[in-house]
Motif scaffolding. Structure first.
Motif, PDB file in Angstrom:
ATOM      1  N   LYS A   3       0.845  -1.181   0.000  1.00  0.00           N
ATOM      2  CA  LYS A   3       0.000   0.000   0.000  1.00  0.00           C
ATOM      3  C   LYS A   3       0.887   1.241   0.000  1.00  0.00           C
ATOM      4  O   LYS A   3       1.910   1.275   0.678  1.00  0.00           O
ATOM      5  N   THR A   4       0.485   2.263  -0.752  1.00  0.00           N
ATOM      6  CA  THR A   4       1.189   3.542  -0.788  1.00  0.00           C
ATOM      7  C   THR A   4       0.252   4.621  -0.282  1.00  0.00           C
ATOM      8  O   THR A   4      -0.892   4.703  -0.713  1.00  0.00           O
ATOM      9  N   ILE A   5       0.758   5.440   0.651  1.00  0.00           N
ATOM     10  CA  ILE A   5      -0.030   6.528   1.237  1.00  0.00           C
ATOM     11  C   ILE A   5       0.817   7.791   1.205  1.00  0.00           C
ATOM     12  O   ILE A   5       1.997   7.760   1.527  1.00  0.00           O
ATOM     13  N   ARG A   6       0.185   8.887   0.849  1.00  0.00           N
ATOM     14  CA  ARG A   6       0.903  10.167   0.786  1.00  0.00           C
ATOM     15  C   ARG A   6       0.541  11.034   1.983  1.00  0.00           C
ATOM     16  O   ARG A   6      -0.626  11.215   2.296  1.00  0.00           O
ATOM     17  N   VAL A   7       1.564  11.550   2.637  1.00  0.00           N
ATOM     18  CA  VAL A   7       1.387  12.541   3.693  1.00  0.00           C
ATOM     19  C   VAL A   7       1.619  13.876   3.001  1.00  0.00           C
ATOM     20  O   VAL A   7       2.746  14.192   2.626  1.00  0.00           O
ATOM     21  N   SER A   8       0.565  14.636   2.806  1.00  0.00           N
ATOM     22  CA  SER A   8       0.663  15.801   1.920  1.00  0.00           C
ATOM     23  C   SER A   8       1.358  17.010   2.517  1.00  0.00           C
ATOM     24  O   SER A   8       1.823  17.870   1.784  1.00  0.00           O
ATOM     25  N   ALA A   9       1.435  17.110   3.838  1.00  0.00           N
ATOM     26  CA  ALA A   9       2.092  18.261   4.444  1.00  0.00           C
ATOM     27  C   ALA A   9       3.010  17.791   5.565  1.00  0.00           C
ATOM     28  O   ALA A   9       2.728  16.803   6.242  1.00  0.00           O
ATOM     29  N   ILE A  10       4.076  18.527   5.760  1.00  0.00           N
ATOM     30  CA  ILE A  10       5.076  18.163   6.756  1.00  0.00           C
ATOM     31  C   ILE A  10       4.455  18.030   8.141  1.00  0.00           C
ATOM     32  O   ILE A  10       4.759  17.099   8.879  1.00  0.00           O
ATOM     33  N   ASP A  11       3.552  18.934   8.479  1.00  0.00           N
ATOM     34  CA  ASP A  11       2.959  18.904   9.817  1.00  0.00           C
ATOM     35  C   ASP A  11       1.994  17.736  10.010  1.00  0.00           C
ATOM     36  O   ASP A  11       1.514  17.499  11.112  1.00  0.00           O
ATOM     37  N   GLN A  12       1.718  16.984   8.958  1.00  0.00           N
ATOM     38  CA  GLN A  12       0.858  15.806   9.071  1.00  0.00           C
ATOM     39  C   GLN A  12       1.642  14.514   9.283  1.00  0.00           C
ATOM     40  O   GLN A  12       1.053  13.475   9.523  1.00  0.00           O
ATOM     41  N   PHE A  13       2.968  14.580   9.196  1.00  0.00           N
ATOM     42  CA  PHE A  13       3.752  13.348   9.233  1.00  0.00           C
ATOM     43  C   PHE A  13       3.538  12.562  10.518  1.00  0.00           C
ATOM     44  O   PHE A  13       3.037  11.446  10.497  1.00  0.00           O
ATOM     45  N   TYR A  14       3.918  13.110  11.652  1.00  0.00           N
ATOM     46  CA  TYR A  14       3.789  12.358  12.899  1.00  0.00           C
ATOM     47  C   TYR A  14       2.345  12.187  13.353  1.00  0.00           C
ATOM     48  O   TYR A  14       1.977  11.099  13.786  1.00  0.00           O
ATOM     49  N   PRO A  15       1.503  13.229  13.279  1.00  0.00           N
ATOM     50  CA  PRO A  15       0.129  13.014  13.728  1.00  0.00           C
ATOM     51  C   PRO A  15      -0.578  11.880  12.984  1.00  0.00           C
ATOM     52  O   PRO A  15      -1.398  11.170  13.547  1.00  0.00           O
ATOM     53  N   ASN A  16      -0.247  11.727  11.710  1.00  0.00           N
ATOM     54  CA  ASN A  16      -0.912  10.693  10.917  1.00  0.00           C
ATOM     55  C   ASN A  16      -0.107   9.412  10.788  1.00  0.00           C
ATOM     56  O   ASN A  16      -0.605   8.415  10.288  1.00  0.00           O
ATOM     57  N   PHE A  17       1.152   9.433  11.233  1.00  0.00           N
ATOM     58  CA  PHE A  17       2.023   8.293  10.991  1.00  0.00           C
ATOM     59  C   PHE A  17       1.469   7.000  11.592  1.00  0.00           C
ATOM     60  O   PHE A  17       1.307   6.003  10.914  1.00  0.00           O
ATOM     61  N   GLU A  18       1.178   7.001  12.878  1.00  0.00           N
ATOM     62  CA  GLU A  18       0.667   5.784  13.504  1.00  0.00           C
ATOM     63  C   GLU A  18      -0.708   5.417  12.964  1.00  0.00           C
ATOM     64  O   GLU A  18      -1.015   4.244  12.796  1.00  0.00           O
ATOM     65  N   ALA A  19      -1.542   6.422  12.654  1.00  0.00           N
ATOM     66  CA  ALA A  19      -2.849   6.131  12.077  1.00  0.00           C
ATOM     67  C   ALA A  19      -2.689   5.440  10.724  1.00  0.00           C
ATOM     68  O   ALA A  19      -3.378   4.461  10.425  1.00  0.00           O
ATOM     69  N   VAL A  20      -1.757   5.935   9.927  1.00  0.00           N
ATOM     70  CA  VAL A  20      -1.483   5.319   8.634  1.00  0.00           C
ATOM     71  C   VAL A  20      -0.957   3.903   8.829  1.00  0.00           C
ATOM     72  O   VAL A  20      -1.369   2.959   8.166  1.00  0.00           O
ATOM     73  N   LEU A  35       9.434   7.417   1.844  1.00  0.00           N
ATOM     74  CA  LEU A  35      10.165   8.057   0.758  1.00  0.00           C
ATOM     75  C   LEU A  35      10.068   9.566   0.926  1.00  0.00           C
ATOM     76  O   LEU A  35       8.982  10.138   0.869  1.00  0.00           O
ATOM     77  N   PHE A  36      11.211  10.208   1.171  1.00  0.00           N
ATOM     78  CA  PHE A  36      11.306  11.659   1.237  1.00  0.00           C
ATOM     79  C   PHE A  36      11.820  12.140  -0.113  1.00  0.00           C
ATOM     80  O   PHE A  36      12.842  11.637  -0.603  1.00  0.00           O
ATOM     81  N   PHE A  37      11.134  13.093  -0.713  1.00  0.00           N
ATOM     82  CA  PHE A  37      11.478  13.531  -2.068  1.00  0.00           C
ATOM     83  C   PHE A  37      11.071  14.973  -2.273  1.00  0.00           C
ATOM     84  O   PHE A  37      10.312  15.544  -1.479  1.00  0.00           O
ATOM     85  N   GLY A  38      11.549  15.573  -3.344  1.00  0.00           N
ATOM     86  CA  GLY A  38      11.177  16.944  -3.692  1.00  0.00           C
ATOM     87  C   GLY A  38       9.755  16.993  -4.212  1.00  0.00           C
ATOM     88  O   GLY A  38       9.387  16.252  -5.113  1.00  0.00           O
ATOM     89  N   THR A  39       8.969  17.879  -3.647  1.00  0.00           N
ATOM     90  CA  THR A  39       7.563  18.035  -4.031  1.00  0.00           C
ATOM     91  C   THR A  39       7.441  18.336  -5.523  1.00  0.00           C
ATOM     92  O   THR A  39       8.284  19.024  -6.108  1.00  0.00           O
ATOM     93  N   GLU A  40       6.371  17.837  -6.127  1.00  0.00           N
ATOM     94  CA  GLU A  40       6.134  18.050  -7.545  1.00  0.00           C
ATOM     95  C   GLU A  40       5.752  19.498  -7.824  1.00  0.00           C
ATOM     96  O   GLU A  40       5.029  20.123  -7.046  1.00  0.00           O
ATOM     97  N   ASP A  41       6.222  19.992  -8.944  1.00  0.00           N
ATOM     98  CA  ASP A  41       5.833  21.312  -9.424  1.00  0.00           C
ATOM     99  C   ASP A  41       4.382  21.207  -9.908  1.00  0.00           C
ATOM    100  O   ASP A  41       4.061  20.305 -10.673  1.00  0.00           O
ATOM    101  N   PRO A  42       3.508  22.127  -9.490  1.00  0.00           N
ATOM    102  CA  PRO A  42       2.105  22.024  -9.895  1.00  0.00           C
ATOM    103  C   PRO A  42       1.874  22.170 -11.399  1.00  0.00           C
ATOM    104  O   PRO A  42       0.888  21.666 -11.924  1.00  0.00           O
TER     105      PRO A  42
END
Length: 140
Positions: A3-20, A35-42
């Motif tokens: 399964k692949t899940i995206r954490v869309s904002a930095i401040d969501q990483f830990y709050p959502n990590f265990e839930a994910v 996977l930490f990577f450079g955000t896509e250009d819109p």
């Protein structure tokens, strides 16, 4: 099934990590990869980071082919180029566990931080390293 899940904002990483990590069955899925990577250009839909562009399809292929069936890949974009490069106190750089220095970085996240494993920058684009990284099992 992986399964692949995206954490869309930095401040969501830990709050959502265990839930994910526990969303499927109320127990922690194993193993977890981040996977930490450079955000896509819109406009272009591509990462601003050339190494991330090269590594992305190779990482996804290897994850789907080699990772154990109960694995989760959490996508964690680091922000745009200036957010990443011009912010010495970027949350992923200063976090006591993440300590991110370069992107892309692929982390095998375990229950014991001392056993976490990483592939950094060009290592993320080496098919043999990716196959080994996703195949090797660790206790989480």
């Amino acid at each position: 099934m992986v399964k692949t899940i995206r954490v869309s904002a930095i401040d969501q990483f830990y709050p959502n990590f265990e839930a994910v990590a526990t969303a499927e069955h109320g127990e922690r899925r194993s193993p977890l990869f981040i996977l930490f990577f450079g955000t896509e250009d819109p406009i272009t839909g591509k990462s601003w980071c050339p190494d991330s562009i090269v590594a992305d399809p190779l990482i996804r292929y290897a994850f789907n082919k080699y990772a154990p069936g109960n694995s989760v890949l959490i996508e964690a974009p680091v922000g745009n180029r200036s957010e990443w490069r011009q912010t010495p106190d970027h949350p992923y750089k200063t976090d006591s566990r993440i300590k991110l220095l370069k992107i892309p970085t692929l982390v095998k996240w375990t229950s014991d931080p001392s056993t976490d494993q990483r592939l950094i920058e060009n290592e993320c684009a080496l098919p043999d390293k990716l196959a080994e990284f996703f195949t090797v099992s660790l206790e989480t």
